[in-house]
Design a protein around this motif. Sequence first.
Motif, PDB file in Angstrom:
ATOM      1  N   THR A 438       0.826  -1.221   0.000  1.00  0.00           N
ATOM      2  CA  THR A 438       0.000   0.000   0.000  1.00  0.00           C
ATOM      3  C   THR A 438       0.856   1.264   0.000  1.00  0.00           C
ATOM      4  O   THR A 438       0.332   2.362   0.173  1.00  0.00           O
ATOM      5  N   HIS A 439       2.168   1.103  -0.191  1.00  0.00           N
ATOM      6  CA  HIS A 439       3.074   2.251  -0.177  1.00  0.00           C
ATOM      7  C   HIS A 439       3.934   2.242  -1.444  1.00  0.00           C
ATOM      8  O   HIS A 439       4.884   1.449  -1.546  1.00  0.00           O
ATOM      9  N   ASP A 440       3.565   3.089  -2.389  1.00  0.00           N
ATOM     10  CA  ASP A 440       4.443   3.261  -3.536  1.00  0.00           C
ATOM     11  C   ASP A 440       5.648   4.094  -3.081  1.00  0.00           C
ATOM     12  O   ASP A 440       5.811   4.406  -1.887  1.00  0.00           O
ATOM     13  N   ASP A 441       6.508   4.471  -4.016  1.00  0.00           N
ATOM     14  CA  ASP A 441       7.734   5.164  -3.621  1.00  0.00           C
ATOM     15  C   ASP A 441       7.450   6.500  -2.927  1.00  0.00           C
ATOM     16  O   ASP A 441       8.145   6.878  -1.977  1.00  0.00           O
ATOM     17  N   ALA A 442       6.426   7.192  -3.390  1.00  0.00           N
ATOM     18  CA  ALA A 442       6.105   8.478  -2.755  1.00  0.00           C
ATOM     19  C   ALA A 442       5.641   8.275  -1.313  1.00  0.00           C
ATOM     20  O   ALA A 442       6.033   9.021  -0.403  1.00  0.00           O
ATOM     21  N   ALA A 443       4.800   7.265  -1.111  1.00  0.00           N
ATOM     22  CA  ALA A 443       4.307   6.986   0.243  1.00  0.00           C
ATOM     23  C   ALA A 443       5.426   6.468   1.131  1.00  0.00           C
ATOM     24  O   ALA A 443       5.492   6.799   2.329  1.00  0.00           O
ATOM     25  N   LEU A 444       6.320   5.656   0.574  1.00  0.00           N
ATOM     26  CA  LEU A 444       7.457   5.172   1.356  1.00  0.00           C
ATOM     27  C   LEU A 444       8.358   6.325   1.760  1.00  0.00           C
ATOM     28  O   LEU A 444       8.827   6.398   2.904  1.00  0.00           O
ATOM     29  N   ALA A 445       8.590   7.266   0.837  1.00  0.00           N
ATOM     30  CA  ALA A 445       9.448   8.412   1.150  1.00  0.00           C
ATOM     31  C   ALA A 445       8.846   9.279   2.248  1.00  0.00           C
ATOM     32  O   ALA A 445       9.576   9.889   3.047  1.00  0.00           O
ATOM     33  N   ALA A 446       7.525   9.312   2.321  1.00  0.00           N
ATOM     34  CA  ALA A 446       6.868  10.133   3.343  1.00  0.00           C
ATOM     35  C   ALA A 446       6.769   9.431   4.688  1.00  0.00           C
ATOM     36  O   ALA A 446       6.425  10.064   5.702  1.00  0.00           O
ATOM     37  N   ALA A 495      20.128   6.600  10.778  1.00  0.00           N
ATOM     38  CA  ALA A 495      19.273   7.750  11.067  1.00  0.00           C
ATOM     39  C   ALA A 495      17.803   7.380  11.207  1.00  0.00           C
ATOM     40  O   ALA A 495      16.981   8.252  11.544  1.00  0.00           O
ATOM     41  N   CYS A 496      17.455   6.130  10.962  1.00  0.00           N
ATOM     42  CA  CYS A 496      16.047   5.706  11.046  1.00  0.00           C
ATOM     43  C   CYS A 496      15.667   5.474  12.503  1.00  0.00           C
ATOM     44  O   CYS A 496      15.781   4.360  13.032  1.00  0.00           O
ATOM     45  N   ASP A 497      15.221   6.550  13.158  1.00  0.00           N
ATOM     46  CA  ASP A 497      14.830   6.461  14.562  1.00  0.00           C
ATOM     47  C   ASP A 497      13.353   6.767  14.768  1.00  0.00           C
ATOM     48  O   ASP A 497      12.893   6.958  15.893  1.00  0.00           O
ATOM     49  N   GLY A 498      12.595   6.841  13.651  1.00  0.00           N
ATOM     50  CA  GLY A 498      11.172   7.104  13.744  1.00  0.00           C
ATOM     51  C   GLY A 498      10.807   8.563  13.820  1.00  0.00           C
ATOM     52  O   GLY A 498       9.620   8.907  13.880  1.00  0.00           O
ATOM     53  N   GLU A 499      11.796   9.449  13.821  1.00  0.00           N
ATOM     54  CA  GLU A 499      11.527  10.881  13.939  1.00  0.00           C
ATOM     55  C   GLU A 499      11.423  11.553  12.571  1.00  0.00           C
ATOM     56  O   GLU A 499      10.495  12.291  12.288  1.00  0.00           O
ATOM     57  N   VAL A 502      11.625   9.221   5.589  1.00  0.00           N
ATOM     58  CA  VAL A 502      12.638   8.647   4.711  1.00  0.00           C
ATOM     59  C   VAL A 502      13.192   9.721   3.781  1.00  0.00           C
ATOM     60  O   VAL A 502      14.409   9.833   3.571  1.00  0.00           O
ATOM     61  N   ALA A 503      12.313  10.532   3.223  1.00  0.00           N
ATOM     62  CA  ALA A 503      12.755  11.589   2.308  1.00  0.00           C
ATOM     63  C   ALA A 503      13.660  12.593   3.005  1.00  0.00           C
ATOM     64  O   ALA A 503      14.665  13.056   2.429  1.00  0.00           O
ATOM     65  N   ALA A 504      13.330  12.944   4.240  1.00  0.00           N
ATOM     66  CA  ALA A 504      14.142  13.899   4.973  1.00  0.00           C
ATOM     67  C   ALA A 504      15.536  13.347   5.252  1.00  0.00           C
ATOM     68  O   ALA A 504      16.545  14.079   5.164  1.00  0.00           O
ATOM     69  N   ILE A 505      15.607  12.072   5.597  1.00  0.00           N
ATOM     70  CA  ILE A 505      16.910  11.449   5.868  1.00  0.00           C
ATOM     71  C   ILE A 505      17.757  11.428   4.603  1.00  0.00           C
ATOM     72  O   ILE A 505      18.947  11.773   4.618  1.00  0.00           O
ATOM     73  N   ILE A 506      17.143  11.028   3.485  1.00  0.00           N
ATOM     74  CA  ILE A 506      17.894  10.970   2.229  1.00  0.00           C
ATOM     75  C   ILE A 506      18.368  12.373   1.834  1.00  0.00           C
ATOM     76  O   ILE A 506      19.510  12.565   1.386  1.00  0.00           O
ATOM     77  N   ASP A 516      23.709  13.744  -5.574  1.00  0.00           N
ATOM     78  CA  ASP A 516      22.478  14.218  -6.190  1.00  0.00           C
ATOM     79  C   ASP A 516      21.291  13.615  -5.456  1.00  0.00           C
ATOM     80  O   ASP A 516      21.222  12.400  -5.266  1.00  0.00           O
ATOM     81  N   ASP A 517      20.344  14.454  -5.052  1.00  0.00           N
ATOM     82  CA  ASP A 517      19.212  14.013  -4.243  1.00  0.00           C
ATOM     83  C   ASP A 517      18.371  12.968  -4.977  1.00  0.00           C
ATOM     84  O   ASP A 517      17.996  11.931  -4.406  1.00  0.00           O
ATOM     85  N   ASP A 518      18.055  13.206  -6.241  1.00  0.00           N
ATOM     86  CA  ASP A 518      17.219  12.265  -6.998  1.00  0.00           C
ATOM     87  C   ASP A 518      17.930  10.925  -7.197  1.00  0.00           C
ATOM     88  O   ASP A 518      17.315   9.858  -7.074  1.00  0.00           O
ATOM     89  N   ALA A 519      19.214  11.001  -7.501  1.00  0.00           N
ATOM     90  CA  ALA A 519      19.977   9.765  -7.712  1.00  0.00           C
ATOM     91  C   ALA A 519      20.062   8.961  -6.416  1.00  0.00           C
ATOM     92  O   ALA A 519      19.942   7.716  -6.415  1.00  0.00           O
ATOM     93  N   LEU A 520      20.288   9.655  -5.305  1.00  0.00           N
ATOM     94  CA  LEU A 520      20.385   8.964  -4.017  1.00  0.00           C
ATOM     95  C   LEU A 520      19.032   8.363  -3.637  1.00  0.00           C
ATOM     96  O   LEU A 520      18.972   7.252  -3.086  1.00  0.00           O
ATOM     97  N   THR A 521      17.960   9.072  -3.916  1.00  0.00           N
ATOM     98  CA  THR A 521      16.621   8.525  -3.642  1.00  0.00           C
ATOM     99  C   THR A 521      16.367   7.271  -4.460  1.00  0.00           C
ATOM    100  O   THR A 521      15.861   6.267  -3.933  1.00  0.00           O
ATOM    101  N   ALA A 522      16.709   7.313  -5.738  1.00  0.00           N
ATOM    102  CA  ALA A 522      16.517   6.141  -6.596  1.00  0.00           C
ATOM    103  C   ALA A 522      17.344   4.954  -6.118  1.00  0.00           C
ATOM    104  O   ALA A 522      16.952   3.793  -6.294  1.00  0.00           O
ATOM    105  N   ASP A 523      18.495   5.232  -5.504  1.00  0.00           N
ATOM    106  CA  ASP A 523      19.356   4.152  -5.002  1.00  0.00           C
ATOM    107  C   ASP A 523      18.846   3.586  -3.678  1.00  0.00           C
ATOM    108  O   ASP A 523      18.801   2.365  -3.485  1.00  0.00           O
TER     109      ASP A 523
END
Length: 541
Positions: A438-446, A495-499, A502-506, A516-523
């Motif tokens: 139920t989480h595409d990439d946008a939902a996972l990033a959020a 950095a994954c401490d629940g605070e 995912v997008a903010a950490i990346i 590059d932000d987009d490249a790192l997100t894709a990775d």
Amino acid sequence: MTAAPRAATPAHHVLPTIAAGRATTTALAADLAAAGFTVERLDTLWGAEAAASLHRGSRVAALRALAARETTPLATLATLFVLGLPVPRADAAVAFPSAGVDAVVAAGLLRVEHDSDDAGEASAADARLFPTVDLRPYAFVDDLGAGSWWIVSDLGELALGTALGEEHVLGIGGATTTLSGLQVPVPVGRVLDLGTGCGIQAMHARRFADEVVASDISQRALDIARFNADLNDIDGIDLRLGSLFEPVAGERFDRIVSNPPFVITPRREGVPAYEYRDGGMVGDALVETVLRGLDEHLAPGGTAQLLGNWEYHWGVDGLDRVRSWFADRPALDVWVVEREREDPPAYAETWIRDGGTKPGTAEFDALVDAWLDDFQERHVTGVGFGYVVVRKTRTEPVGRGPAGLRRFERVPETLGSNPAGLGATVARVLDAAAWLATHDDAALAASRLVVAGDVTEERYYWPGNDDPTVMTLVQGGGFGRRVDADTALAAFVGACDGELSVAAIIGAIAQITGADDDALTADLLPRARDLVLDGLLIPAS
């Protein structure tokens, strides 16, 4: 005790009918409990070395230990039902004060043999009691805590001194603990144990289910399963005779568990077909039939946990063949774990020895020939063995995420070697798969993620270097997965401490490293998805 008693000859062994009223099983259970007939007490009785020797198929060390001890009810029970040797009637009478020897004989667990006196007449005092079954204690731990039962099965090769009969009902082995450990420890309504054998999986399932249906093609297996349930005061198990799903046609279940008779056996004259392991089909067709039948017998949201094996053919990967069996089952989440793979000679030798035929004999060599001829004719290059986990989704796969779980992987035997906690791991993977669906990439990033409590990080350095050469994320439980991490992934997980999302950490990592932000997100997003599925990262939102 006196010198080692002689075993019954194979000619004496006739498979008994196993049946007893509840009064007898209740009294027998009281006698077993009073004697201290437990795994721990048996190990103490003859010591750790003798116990290990028994596991290797030798009872000499155990007999030597018993010979140095007095005859107690525990020693008598151990001699009869674990070592498979006879005892004097007088000793048996002391061991069964509540049930009585005659009732135990009538139940089919013992038989009487008389020694004749000089006049050719038998006397009760000369009678000896021989075991007709294996009966031993079994201890386990699950999410409800520690438990113990007594389990009846047929006498094994050690007691018989010969190959097993084709109607043999198997007792507790490695597959038993593996499958019981795989069962998801979540309460449900109805469970199907397909091919119940001695009933052990049905008994485990009953601890988390309101009702269990246990089926088997062997009436003898069902008789033993009923006896085991009664002996351990377990109700709520509905035993049904029939092949595969025939006894439950039109019914659905919240959970299906099965250690099906999946052993690949040549369909040739002179090759024994053991009911407990051979489903009567060519190659791995029985496993395919069972897996294809899950869809119509699982209730929405229901799960299945099974053992099985599958063939590798010339140019065809075994896991690809299993994948094809689910190609027309879109409503099923599927996770297949291959733990080992054997070449044709090793597979043949394993199962021929399992039936009690000794290597080095003409019978053994002839059976190996039959197996290898069959494999060669059908272009089989190997056989994989492992676990199959299936969940019926409540609807056809929908949502913003992937279509559903389709995971076919090879996990070395060295990982997750303790099966006791794998059921909880299965539950976590299924929950993670449902969340990811139920989480595409946008939902996972959020979303926000946290590191599981059993995850640690290993770092290795070249001497004198400040930067690590190798970084590995290590899972303490489950399959004990080890994930190689580069600097970006290690920083992300750390950095994954629940605070932060995912997008903010990346974004923060990209800013610090200049990536590059987009490249790192894709990775990182696909790798984060894998870590969630494996249980190293857990959704916090």
